[in-house]
Design a protein around this motif. Structure first.
Motif, PDB file in Angstrom:
ATOM      1  N   ASP A  89       0.862  -1.177   0.000  1.00 31.55           N
ATOM      2  CA  ASP A  89       0.000   0.000   0.000  1.00 31.55           C
ATOM      3  C   ASP A  89       0.899   1.227   0.000  1.00 31.55           C
ATOM      4  N   ASN A  90       1.065   1.836  -1.167  1.00 34.54           N
ATOM      5  CA  ASN A  90       1.955   2.995  -1.275  1.00 34.54           C
ATOM      6  C   ASN A  90       1.392   4.229  -0.577  1.00 34.54           C
ATOM      7  N   ASN A  91       0.082   4.288  -0.427  1.00 34.44           N
ATOM      8  CA  ASN A  91      -0.517   5.434   0.272  1.00 34.44           C
ATOM      9  C   ASN A  91      -0.195   5.388   1.756  1.00 34.44           C
ATOM     10  N   LYS A  92      -0.195   4.178   2.303  1.00 31.88           N
ATOM     11  CA  LYS A  92       0.075   4.015   3.730  1.00 31.88           C
ATOM     12  C   LYS A  92       1.535   3.647   4.005  1.00 31.88           C
ATOM     13  N   ASN A  93       2.317   3.499   2.954  1.00 37.63           N
ATOM     14  CA  ASN A  93       3.720   3.095   3.100  1.00 37.63           C
ATOM     15  C   ASN A  93       3.848   1.802   3.913  1.00 37.63           C
ATOM     16  N   THR A  94       3.112   0.800   3.501  1.00 34.22           N
ATOM     17  CA  THR A  94       3.185  -0.477   4.194  1.00 34.22           C
ATOM     18  C   THR A  94       3.375  -1.620   3.207  1.00 34.22           C
ATOM     19  N   LEU A  95       3.988  -2.662   3.701  1.00 35.00           N
ATOM     20  CA  LEU A  95       4.180  -3.908   2.970  1.00 35.00           C
ATOM     21  C   LEU A  95       3.689  -5.020   3.889  1.00 35.00           C
ATOM     22  N   SER A  96       2.924  -5.940   3.361  1.00 33.41           N
ATOM     23  CA  SER A  96       2.364  -7.002   4.204  1.00 33.41           C
ATOM     24  C   SER A  96       2.599  -8.360   3.573  1.00 33.41           C
ATOM     25  N   LEU A  97       2.538  -9.378   4.406  1.00 34.53           N
ATOM     26  CA  LEU A  97       2.640 -10.751   3.930  1.00 34.53           C
ATOM     27  C   LEU A  97       1.599 -11.577   4.670  1.00 34.53           C
ATOM     28  N   GLN A  98       0.593 -12.029   3.948  1.00 36.88           N
ATOM     29  CA  GLN A  98      -0.410 -12.919   4.511  1.00 36.88           C
ATOM     30  C   GLN A  98       0.071 -14.346   4.329  1.00 36.88           C
ATOM     31  N   MET A  99       0.175 -15.060   5.433  1.00 36.09           N
ATOM     32  CA  MET A  99       0.697 -16.430   5.392  1.00 36.09           C
ATOM     33  C   MET A  99      -0.376 -17.380   5.889  1.00 36.09           C
ATOM     34  N   ASN A 100      -0.816 -18.260   5.018  1.00 35.40           N
ATOM     35  CA  ASN A 100      -1.840 -19.242   5.345  1.00 35.40           C
ATOM     36  C   ASN A 100      -1.261 -20.649   5.268  1.00 35.40           C
TER      37      ASN A 100
END
Length: 126
Positions: A70-81
């Protein structure tokens, strides 16, 4: 300059899920591609997922992990299932200038990443 801070690691049973987050500070995050690496004891640090002109996944996590940016929020996420004991490692987010050619191999070049977080531990119990 970028600063990256991971969160969201922890202990989970096999088959469970976790979502890792990486907060990025610095106004130029959009100029970089990013990825999640992991390092298990006695093993080399490896790319598990990268994002830049598409999404890139290691074979071992395809269909189970999803990377978000999310470039607007400056975040990088990793969903791990569907986590497995072999997913146990310290997970790092990282950012680098875009490669000339986008392939999994170029995205996985650790030496090309200029900015790294401090890491967050993920432990999957059997």
């Amino acid at each position: 300059q970028l600063q990256l801070v991971e969160s969201g690691g922890g202990l989970v049973q096999a088959g469970g899920s976790l979502r890792l987050s990486c907060a990025v500070s610095g106004r130029t995050f959009t100029r970089y591609v990013a990825g999640w690496f992991r390092q298990a004891p006695g093993k080399e640090r490896e790319l598990v997922a990268g994002i830049g002109r598409g999404e890139w996944y290691a074979d071992s996590v395809k269909g189970r992990f999803t990377i978000f940016r999310d470039n607007n929020k400056n975040t990088l996420s990793l969903q791990m299932n569907s986590l497995k004991p072999e997913d146990t490692a310290v997970y790092y987010c990282a950012a680098r200038p875009p490669p000339t050619t986008f392939t999994f191999a170029t995205m996985a070049q650790k030496g090309a990443y200029e900015y790294w977080g401090q890491g967050t531990q993920v432990t999957v119990s059997s």
